[in-house]
Design a protein around this motif. Structure first.
Motif, mmCIF file in Angstrom:
data_model
loop_
_atom_site.group_PDB
_atom_site.id
_atom_site.type_symbol
_atom_site.label_atom_id
_atom_site.label_comp_id
_atom_site.label_asym_id
_atom_site.label_seq_id
_atom_site.Cartn_x
_atom_site.Cartn_y
_atom_site.Cartn_z
ATOM 1 N N PHE A 54 50.847 -7.368 -4.050
ATOM 2 C CA PHE A 54 50.477 -8.429 -3.116
ATOM 3 C C PHE A 54 49.725 -9.536 -3.843
ATOM 4 N N ASN A 55 49.778 -10.726 -3.269
ATOM 5 C CA ASN A 55 49.016 -11.842 -3.838
ATOM 6 C C ASN A 55 47.525 -11.651 -3.632
ATOM 7 N N GLN A 56 47.154 -11.262 -2.411
ATOM 8 C CA GLN A 56 45.738 -11.067 -2.092
ATOM 9 C C GLN A 56 45.349 -9.593 -2.182
ATOM 10 N N THR A 57 44.070 -9.377 -2.444
ATOM 11 C CA THR A 57 43.523 -8.022 -2.542
ATOM 12 C C THR A 57 43.418 -7.392 -1.158
ATOM 13 N N LEU A 58 43.803 -6.121 -1.070
ATOM 14 C CA LEU A 58 43.677 -5.358 0.170
ATOM 15 C C LEU A 58 42.529 -4.368 0.044
ATOM 16 N N VAL A 59 41.780 -4.210 1.133
ATOM 17 C CA VAL A 59 40.676 -3.256 1.187
ATOM 18 C C VAL A 59 40.908 -2.313 2.360
ATOM 19 N N PHE A 60 40.892 -1.017 2.082
ATOM 20 C CA PHE A 60 41.058 0.024 3.095
ATOM 21 C C PHE A 60 39.680 0.641 3.325
ATOM 22 N N LEU A 61 39.077 0.335 4.459
ATOM 23 C CA LEU A 61 37.654 0.609 4.696
ATOM 24 C C LEU A 61 37.455 1.629 5.806
ATOM 25 N N VAL A 62 36.682 2.671 5.521
ATOM 26 C CA VAL A 62 36.300 3.688 6.507
ATOM 27 C C VAL A 62 34.784 3.636 6.655
#
Length: 452
Positions: A197-205
């Motif tokens: 992906f172009n942008q950073t993804l954050v998977f947050l719990v």
């Protein structure tokens, strides 16, 4: 993404305030650097980049698994009590064991994706249920765009509770509230970490949601203090049930026992003119373009007017309260209104199933996971949003002029709605130019226009 709407008239719940966290620390230095845009992007690219929405969408649709969601949730409810003040030492029960398990799953997903996914804790000091230190869990998938350091966050809170807000001994399964949002976030980390992906993804719990959105507030504060540009936040809270309970926070379901497995609600701050509502419409548009036409069971996305259900709140609010685009996904029919007298939320009765009755429907949860995924995919790969100007012609028509960022494919979508409507009434395609005359406009009518 859609540009915030501009109106033209032709002639003729308040955010929940929380005390501020202290000593916020990201335990993974590499994850911290990526979030701040200080990293070598080539280090985290896949050996074979899958980086087009047209390629990712059908593959993701097949990869999101009801069986995976079921396996995660059946494990998550075994930790007995996930109250933010519960045991942090035990290896089998309490919030500590649960968050270490989620962290280990993020590590497992990272190994499957060439170690591109960076698991971390966000540690912060704040007294919640007599415990002074807490940890959110998150995983970062670095983006490749060297000119745009913005991030996209998908989240769900993991803490559970019973009738007493700080009861650390009750059997608080928290299957739907909010095991469902937790495992949705985990499944997205597993599936999306194989793509580029172009942008950073954050998977947050997050932690501390049930007491006052503390964990989400800590992460929002970290982003604000670190000047991390947040493109959008997708919060998932109570997203797996299809059965109306004896009570339900309005606007929700009609009668006890009624079922709905084909609708999902998106709540967000402010009027239908806000950037939050615009993002909700963007997600809906992405789903209707890429997934709905071929979906065996098509979903209907309902864009809700209030920030949340009546008298309730969620982890999207700490972000939207400080000016970051954020929305909340919630099932159409809830089983409970958060009170202790009826329904299953915030009780020992918030379980996956009883007998033959499934209170978390994993096929429905899978469809909601796919909707979240296509929203993230579109936002993380789409070009920079163009600007637009609206002018009234001498014939009292509306002319749209696209300015700023140009489309890499020479095509724009022009979306139009009128006052009082959360959804677009019509979407036009503009090709080979930057001006468009809206057809069928009516005098003395307010039109809201967006361009993508």
């Amino acid at each position: 993404m859609l540009k915030t709407m501009l109106p033209l008239v032709l002639s003729g719940l308040v955010g929940i305030a929380a005390a501020q966290p202290a000593q916020i620390t990201v335990t993974n230095v590499a994850a911290d650097s990526v979030l701040k845009g200080l990293y070598n992007r080539s280090r985290y690219q896949a050996s074979t980049a899958i980086d087009k929405v047209s390629d990712i969408a059908p593959d993701m649709f097949q990869q999101v698994s009801a069986d995976s969601l079921s396996s995660y949730l059946n494990k998550l409810v075994t930790f007995y009590n996930r109250n933010s003040g519960s045991d942090t030492v035990s290896t089998t029960t309490g919030i500590g064991a649960a968050r270490r398990w989620v962290y280990s799953k993020f590590q497992e997903f990272s190994a499957q994706s060439g170690n591109r996914l960076l698991p971390s804790y966000l540690q912060f000091n704040q007294t919640i249920c007599s415990v002074a230190r807490h940890r959110d869990i998150f995983a970062v998938l670095p983006g490749r765009d060297t000119s745009n350091h913005s991030i996209l966050i998908v989240e769900g809170h993991m803490d559970s509770r019973c009738e007493n807000n700080c009861d650390i001994t009750c059997k608080a399964h928290g299957a739907d509230d909010n095991g469902s949002g937790t495992v949705l976030t985990m499944e997205l980390a597993r599936v999306l970490s194989k793509y580029t992906f172009n942008q950073t993804l954050v998977f947050l719990v997050t932690m501390g949601e049930e007491q006052s959105l503390y964990g989400a507030n800590a992460f929002a504060t970290y982003c604000k203090n670190s000047s991390i540009p947040v493109k959008a936040v997708q919060n998932n809270d109570v997203v797996g049930g299809i059965i109306c309970g004896p009570s339900s926070s309005p606007p929700s379901c009609p009668t006890k026992g009624a079922k709905d497995s084909t609708h999902i609600r998106i709540f967000s701050l402010d009027t239908n003119f806000s950037m939050h509502k615009a993002y909700a419409r963007f997600v809906k548009g992405q789903y209707e373009k890429w997934l709905k036409p071929t979906a065996p069971i098509p979903m209907e996305i309902m864009i809700m007017s209030p920030v949340d259900r009546t008298g309730r709140g969620g982890d999207h609010q700490p972000f939207s309260d400080i000016g970051m685009t954020a929305v909340r996904f919630t099932e159409s029919y809830e089983n409970g209104n958060g009170g202790a007298t009826s329904g299953r939320q915030h009780t020992t009765r918030d379980v996956i199933s009883e007998g033959d009755t499934m209170f978390v429907n994993f096929e429905y949860l899978r469809r909601n996971t796919q909707i979240n995924a296509i929203g993230l995919i579109g936002a993380a790969l789409g070009p920079q949003s163009p600007d637009l100007t609206l002018t009234e012609t001498t014939q009292h028509n509306v002319q749209v002029t696209v300015t700023g960022s140009t489309s890499p494919v020479g095509t724009y979508k022009i979306a139009v709605r009128t006052t009082g409507n959360n959804d677009f009434a019509v979407v036009y395609t503009l090709q080979g130019g930057t001006t468009f005359l809206l057809p069928n406009t009516v005098a003395n009518t307010t039109y809201y226009v967006a361009v993508a």
